[in-house]
Scaffold this motif. Structure first.
Motif, mmCIF file in Angstrom:
data_model
loop_
_atom_site.group_PDB
_atom_site.id
_atom_site.type_symbol
_atom_site.label_atom_id
_atom_site.label_comp_id
_atom_site.label_asym_id
_atom_site.label_seq_id
_atom_site.Cartn_x
_atom_site.Cartn_y
_atom_site.Cartn_z
ATOM 1 N N CYS A 266 0.834 -1.217 0.000
ATOM 2 C CA CYS A 266 0.000 0.000 0.000
ATOM 3 C C CYS A 266 0.861 1.255 0.000
ATOM 4 N N SER A 267 2.033 1.172 0.603
ATOM 5 C CA SER A 267 2.956 2.314 0.582
ATOM 6 C C SER A 267 3.369 2.624 -0.845
ATOM 7 N N TRP A 268 3.763 1.594 -1.582
ATOM 8 C CA TRP A 268 4.192 1.812 -2.966
ATOM 9 C C TRP A 268 3.037 2.281 -3.835
ATOM 10 N N THR A 269 1.851 1.757 -3.574
ATOM 11 C CA THR A 269 0.682 2.208 -4.330
ATOM 12 C C THR A 269 0.433 3.693 -4.109
ATOM 13 N N SER A 270 0.578 4.124 -2.860
ATOM 14 C CA SER A 270 0.343 5.541 -2.541
ATOM 15 C C SER A 270 1.382 6.453 -3.188
ATOM 16 N N LEU A 271 2.540 5.894 -3.523
ATOM 17 C CA LEU A 271 3.612 6.690 -4.134
ATOM 18 C C LEU A 271 3.601 6.637 -5.656
ATOM 19 N N GLY A 272 2.783 5.760 -6.242
ATOM 20 C CA GLY A 272 2.858 5.556 -7.682
ATOM 21 C C GLY A 272 1.647 6.002 -8.461
ATOM 22 N N VAL A 273 1.023 7.091 -8.071
ATOM 23 C CA VAL A 273 -0.170 7.567 -8.762
ATOM 24 C C VAL A 273 0.215 8.226 -10.078
ATOM 25 N N LEU A 274 -0.458 7.850 -11.169
ATOM 26 C CA LEU A 274 -0.217 8.442 -12.481
ATOM 27 C C LEU A 274 -1.470 9.150 -12.964
ATOM 28 N N GLN A 275 -1.292 10.337 -13.524
ATOM 29 C CA GLN A 275 -2.445 11.094 -14.001
ATOM 30 C C GLN A 275 -2.341 11.507 -15.464
ATOM 31 N N ASN A 276 -1.247 11.166 -16.104
ATOM 32 C CA ASN A 276 -1.141 11.488 -17.532
ATOM 33 C C ASN A 276 -0.169 10.515 -18.194
ATOM 34 N N ASN A 277 0.127 10.749 -19.450
ATOM 35 C CA ASN A 277 1.004 9.843 -20.193
ATOM 36 C C ASN A 277 2.356 10.479 -20.490
ATOM 37 N N GLU A 278 2.781 11.386 -19.590
ATOM 38 C CA GLU A 278 4.087 12.019 -19.785
ATOM 39 C C GLU A 278 5.195 10.973 -19.617
ATOM 40 N N ARG B 274 2.115 14.847 -10.244
ATOM 41 C CA ARG B 274 2.479 13.958 -9.160
ATOM 42 C C ARG B 274 1.667 14.239 -7.902
ATOM 43 N N GLN B 275 1.365 13.164 -7.177
ATOM 44 C CA GLN B 275 0.756 13.307 -5.875
ATOM 45 C C GLN B 275 1.097 12.075 -5.047
ATOM 46 N N VAL B 276 1.096 12.254 -3.753
ATOM 47 C CA VAL B 276 1.353 11.144 -2.842
ATOM 48 C C VAL B 276 0.104 10.944 -1.998
ATOM 49 N N GLU B 277 -0.499 9.798 -2.131
ATOM 50 C CA GLU B 277 -1.718 9.523 -1.388
ATOM 51 C C GLU B 277 -1.389 8.967 -0.001
ATOM 52 N N VAL B 278 -2.418 8.886 0.837
ATOM 53 C CA VAL B 278 -2.240 8.253 2.134
ATOM 54 C C VAL B 278 -2.148 6.743 1.929
ATOM 55 N N ASN B 279 -1.578 6.078 2.910
ATOM 56 C CA ASN B 279 -1.567 4.621 2.899
ATOM 57 C C ASN B 279 -2.919 4.162 3.439
ATOM 58 N N LYS B 280 -3.771 3.656 2.557
ATOM 59 C CA LYS B 280 -5.146 3.344 2.947
ATOM 60 C C LYS B 280 -5.223 2.246 3.997
ATOM 61 N N SER C 177 -1.071 11.966 14.959
ATOM 62 C CA SER C 177 -0.935 13.246 14.252
ATOM 63 C C SER C 177 0.497 13.462 13.777
ATOM 64 N N ASN C 178 1.459 13.095 14.609
ATOM 65 C CA ASN C 178 2.862 13.276 14.248
ATOM 66 C C ASN C 178 3.248 12.416 13.054
ATOM 67 N N TYR C 179 2.655 11.237 12.968
ATOM 68 C CA TYR C 179 2.931 10.352 11.827
ATOM 69 C C TYR C 179 2.546 11.039 10.520
ATOM 70 N N PHE C 180 1.356 11.630 10.475
ATOM 71 C CA PHE C 180 0.902 12.290 9.251
ATOM 72 C C PHE C 180 1.768 13.509 8.936
ATOM 73 N N SER C 181 2.147 14.232 9.966
ATOM 74 C CA SER C 181 2.992 15.407 9.757
ATOM 75 C C SER C 181 4.344 15.015 9.173
ATOM 76 N N SER C 182 4.947 13.989 9.748
ATOM 77 C CA SER C 182 6.253 13.524 9.272
ATOM 78 C C SER C 182 6.158 12.983 7.851
ATOM 79 N N ARG C 183 5.125 12.214 7.575
ATOM 80 C CA ARG C 183 4.956 11.633 6.246
ATOM 81 C C ARG C 183 4.701 12.720 5.196
ATOM 82 N N ALA C 184 3.928 13.736 5.584
ATOM 83 C CA ALA C 184 3.603 14.815 4.651
ATOM 84 C C ALA C 184 4.860 15.599 4.248
ATOM 85 N N LYS C 185 5.774 15.782 5.195
ATOM 86 C CA LYS C 185 7.003 16.514 4.888
ATOM 87 C C LYS C 185 7.819 15.774 3.829
#
Length: 230
Positions: A50-62, A83-89, A156-164
């Motif tokens: 799920c971590s890798w999925t959250s890091l591999g979002v594609l929105q175009n064909n560049e 590019r975007q980084v999603e949360v780990n669902k 809360s700290n987990y999300f803050s650290s991950r967002a950075k």
């Protein structure tokens, strides 16, 4: 005065219902949850995926670049706006469940602490052992509340650290260490969540055990002329 007496009686009834019905039920439920696949350490593989999925979002064909971290190849679009980084669902699903358990136990602890506090007799010379048992019980329950509140801060700290780090990934998509950091942080948080659930179950058990073993001294402190606290 009638309202105060009614309120005190209601608190007492609620507290005793928690001790005799709610706490045993929650201990059994949480113990069962710890055996569920969702909280099993074998679930780390799913967390990693799920971590890798959250890091591999594609929105175009560049043009795309592969980031191979050994488990799978994560594709990242080159254009920054794509590019975007999603949360780990998997993590957020566990977190939502855990937060409900934490806030629920905090509320229960507050009721029990108030109940014992309202049972405190006035301070007199001698025969204060029962009162000391009550005060120690209040302190134990209050300490549990503080520890539970810290768990909410950790979330809360987990999300803050991950967002950075996610922000750094968006700006520097070719720095592979950032991707690995996200995956490692998600795995660590999953283990922390499991330990939190263990602690919540143990807190239910220890508070339940402490109060029931000393219930006579807590409810009738002046009748306890001697003895010891368990």
């Amino acid at each position: 005065m009638d309202f105060v007496q009614s309120f005190t009686t209601e608190v007492g009834q609620t507290a005793e219902n928690l001790l005799h019905k709610t706490f045993p039920k929650k201990i059994a439920e949480l113990d069962k949850s710890l055996r569920d696949p969702e909280f099993s350490l074998k679930n780390i593989e799913k967390i990693r995926q799920c971590s890798w999925t959250s890091l591999g979002v594609l929105q175009n064909n560049e043009k795309k670049v592969s980031v191979n971290e050994g488990l799978q190849s994560v594709k990242i679009a080159d254009r920054e706006e794509s590019r975007q980084v999603e949360v780990n669902k998997a993590i957020t699903n566990i977190m939502d469940r855990l937060r409900a358990e934490i806030t629920g136990l905090i509320d229960y602890c507050n009721i029990l602490r108030l109940w014992v506090t309202l049972l405190l007799p006035k301070i007199e010379d001698g025969n204060n052992f029962g009162r000391s048992v009550q005060e120690e019980t209040v302190n134990e329950v209050q300490n549990a509340e503080c520890e539970l509140a810290l768990y909410l801060s950790q979330i809360s700290n987990y999300f803050s650290s991950r967002a950075k780090i996610a922000t750094k990934i968006i700006k520097n998509p070719h720095v592979h260490d950032y991707y690995r950091y996200i995956a490692e942080e998600d795995e660590k948080q999953f283990v922390n969540f499991r330990l939190m659930l263990v602690d919540i179950r143990n807190t239910y058990s220890s508070i339940h055990d402490l109060i029931l073993k000393n219930i006579e001294k807590i409810k009738r402190p002046r009748n306890s002329n001697y003895g010891s606290m368990y």
